[in-house]
Design a protein around this motif. Structure first.
Motif, mmCIF file in Angstrom:
data_model
loop_
_atom_site.group_PDB
_atom_site.id
_atom_site.type_symbol
_atom_site.label_atom_id
_atom_site.label_comp_id
_atom_site.label_asym_id
_atom_site.label_seq_id
_atom_site.Cartn_x
_atom_site.Cartn_y
_atom_site.Cartn_z
ATOM 1 N N HIS A 110 0.861 -1.191 0.000
ATOM 2 C CA HIS A 110 0.000 0.000 0.000
ATOM 3 C C HIS A 110 0.898 1.244 0.000
ATOM 4 O O HIS A 110 1.845 1.338 0.786
ATOM 5 C CB HIS A 110 -0.884 -0.044 1.249
ATOM 6 N N HIS A 111 0.575 2.197 -0.868
ATOM 7 C CA HIS A 111 1.456 3.354 -1.053
ATOM 8 C C HIS A 111 1.678 4.157 0.235
ATOM 9 O O HIS A 111 2.806 4.576 0.529
ATOM 10 C CB HIS A 111 0.873 4.251 -2.151
ATOM 11 N N LEU A 112 0.631 4.386 0.996
ATOM 12 C CA LEU A 112 0.796 5.202 2.212
ATOM 13 C C LEU A 112 1.555 4.443 3.289
ATOM 14 O O LEU A 112 2.301 5.028 4.076
ATOM 15 C CB LEU A 112 -0.558 5.671 2.740
ATOM 16 N N SER A 114 3.935 2.499 2.640
ATOM 17 C CA SER A 114 5.351 2.605 2.259
ATOM 18 C C SER A 114 5.905 3.990 2.602
ATOM 19 O O SER A 114 7.056 4.106 3.030
ATOM 20 C CB SER A 114 5.569 2.253 0.782
ATOM 21 N N HIS A 115 5.075 5.041 2.469
ATOM 22 C CA HIS A 115 5.555 6.369 2.879
ATOM 23 C C HIS A 115 5.952 6.340 4.361
ATOM 24 O O HIS A 115 6.965 6.926 4.758
ATOM 25 C CB HIS A 115 4.481 7.437 2.666
ATOM 26 N N ILE A 116 5.151 5.677 5.171
ATOM 27 C CA ILE A 116 5.461 5.582 6.609
ATOM 28 C C ILE A 116 6.773 4.820 6.793
ATOM 29 O O ILE A 116 7.638 5.214 7.581
ATOM 30 C CB ILE A 116 4.294 4.899 7.369
ATOM 31 N N VAL A 135 1.088 12.864 5.007
ATOM 32 C CA VAL A 135 0.584 13.955 4.178
ATOM 33 C C VAL A 135 1.208 13.902 2.782
ATOM 34 O O VAL A 135 2.411 14.062 2.627
ATOM 35 C CB VAL A 135 0.846 15.339 4.835
ATOM 36 N N SER A 136 0.348 13.655 1.793
ATOM 37 C CA SER A 136 0.870 13.550 0.428
ATOM 38 C C SER A 136 -0.003 14.382 -0.503
ATOM 39 O O SER A 136 -0.809 15.202 -0.051
ATOM 40 C CB SER A 136 0.871 12.080 0.006
ATOM 41 N N GLY A 137 0.148 14.140 -1.802
ATOM 42 C CA GLY A 137 -0.644 14.890 -2.770
ATOM 43 C C GLY A 137 -2.103 14.453 -2.767
ATOM 44 O O GLY A 137 -2.995 15.224 -3.114
ATOM 45 N N GLY A 301 9.434 12.095 -0.899
ATOM 46 C CA GLY A 301 8.621 11.925 -2.112
ATOM 47 C C GLY A 301 8.567 10.456 -2.519
ATOM 48 O O GLY A 301 9.115 9.580 -1.839
ATOM 49 N N ASP A 302 7.897 10.192 -3.637
ATOM 50 C CA ASP A 302 7.734 8.803 -4.069
ATOM 51 C C ASP A 302 9.072 8.182 -4.465
ATOM 52 O O ASP A 302 9.855 8.784 -5.209
ATOM 53 C CB ASP A 302 6.754 8.750 -5.245
ATOM 54 N N ASN A 303 9.317 6.994 -3.960
ATOM 55 C CA ASN A 303 10.540 6.238 -4.271
ATOM 56 C C ASN A 303 10.248 4.768 -4.026
ATOM 57 O O ASN A 303 9.212 4.437 -3.430
ATOM 58 C CB ASN A 303 11.694 6.739 -3.388
HETATM 59 ZN ZN ZN Z 1 3.340 9.281 -2.503
#
Ligand code: ZN
Ligand code: KG4
Length: 337
Positions: A110-112, A114-116, A135-137, A301-303
């Motif tokens: 899940h994208h969020l 992964s941000h965590i 907090v993302s786009g 950012g996204d990576n």
């Molecule tokens: Zn993102």
């Protein structure tokens, strides 16, 4: 355990090799900013096509930068939700092809989440439980991270995400895409007290956010000033806009931490790169005696490194997909099958 991770949820095609969820052996990001800049935002169709073009080379480079072959890899991970559906499908299908041809397990991420997990790379001692402001786009969540794969949402935006609000405000001020980053840069020395903006509250919830009114207030200031022939000071209006967003984010996070009993706070997502938000969060956590964790700027950012980090914990929890894995434009962070 070495994981090859792939990310294509928006406008970055990325691949990384990550060991045991914490050690990044390689991380490659092909940004599409220069393609979307003329349109003032991400064009989904163009994003999908650019992912299709870039993904093979990006994955090969991640493998060679890490100095590994497929026999050294233990699993293939991929972002499968949420995001632009056509963009996600490119990564998901490429990952499925790799899993099929190598026989390696396929780990959907899940994208969020992964941000965590970007924070696990930046802070080797960080472990759940903690409270996270993501907090993302596309999202603004206050999440209780009870374990690596156990999340519950405490607060969320009712309309625009924090990043979306800043992107739109930046655009109204004539700044180029990506708006949030440029707004941050231009308003570093701006005076946030010169323009008064409303602090939106959400009836019935002390943790939810609402940012669409803020964006409208910024647009109104610009229009009214134009009509009166007064020049808008972009650094000052930008500073005021960011301070207001940061106020809402920080205040609600503090309330949630106090009421739910967290003294470990984590920041995540593209907007966590914002200099004023980082400073504000740092100040409040120092004042309260809480420990604050923020991703290093290159991981905000996204990576794909963050995908590899979260995938390690998803895999350990048995979250492995078969070759019928699909992509989803929306998916709650606390979803579990
Ligand atoms: Zn993102
Ligand atoms: O997490 P992310 O890279 O992609 C999504 O998952 O959405 O977040 C992108 C968002 C955009 O709205 C972008 O303008 C914002 O993060 N952003 C920033 C900054 N850097 C990126 N917003 C404010 N200040 C920044 N320095």
């Amino acid at each position: 355990m070495k994981i090859l991770a792939i990310e294509s949820s928006c406008d970055e095609t990325a691949a990384a090799v990550v060991e045991d969820g914490r050690r990044v052996l390689s991380s490659v990001i092909a940004s599409q900013v220069s393609e979307h800049i003329v349109y003032g935002g991400v064009v989904p169709e163009i994003a999908s096509r650019m992912h299709a073009q870039a993904i093979s080379g990006v994955v090969s480079k991640a493998m060679s930068d890490a100095g590994v072959g497929y026999s050294d890899i233990d699993a293939i991970a991929v972002t499968y939700a949420p995001g632009l559906i056509g963009a996600l499908l490119v990564g998901v299908n490429f990952a499925k092809g790799l899993a099929y041809s190598t026989g390696l397990p396929l780990v959907p991420v899940h994208h969020l989440r992964s941000h965590i997990a970007a924070n696990y790379i930046s802070h080797s001692n960080l472990e759940p439980p903690f409270l996270c402001l993501v907090v993302s786009g596309g999202h603004s969540h206050i999440v209780a991270v009870r374990d690596y794969t156990d999340f519950s949402i405490i607060g969320r935006t009712r309309d625009d995400a924090a990043g979306e609000c800043m992107d739109k405000a930046a655009r109204a001020m004539g700044l180029p895409y990506p708006g949030g980053v440029n707004l941050d840069k231009i308003s570093v020395n701006g005076d946030a007290s010169l323009y008064k903006l409303p602090h939106p509250r959400v009836d019935g919830s002390e943790y939810d956010f609402s940012f669409s009114g803020l964006k409208t207030a910024v647009v109104n200031i610009i229009h009214n000033s134009k009509q009166k022939g007064i020049e808008v000071s972009v650094p000052d209006l930008g500073a005021s806009c960011i301070e207001t967003v940061a106020d809402c984010l920080v205040n609600n996070t503090v309330k949630a931490a106090e009421n739910y009993g967290f003294d470990k706070i984590v920041l995540a997502g593209g907007v966590s790169a914002n200099s004023r938000l980082r400073k504000r969060m740092d100040a409040v956590c120092k004042e309260k005696g809480w420990k604050l964790y923020m991703p290093e700027l290159s991981l905000c950012g996204d990576n794909a490194a963050m995908v590899g980090a979260q995938a390690y914990y998803e895999y350990k929890n048995g979250n492995v997909a078969d070759l019928s894995l699909n992509a989803f434009a929306t998916m709650p962070i606390d979803f579990c099958e």
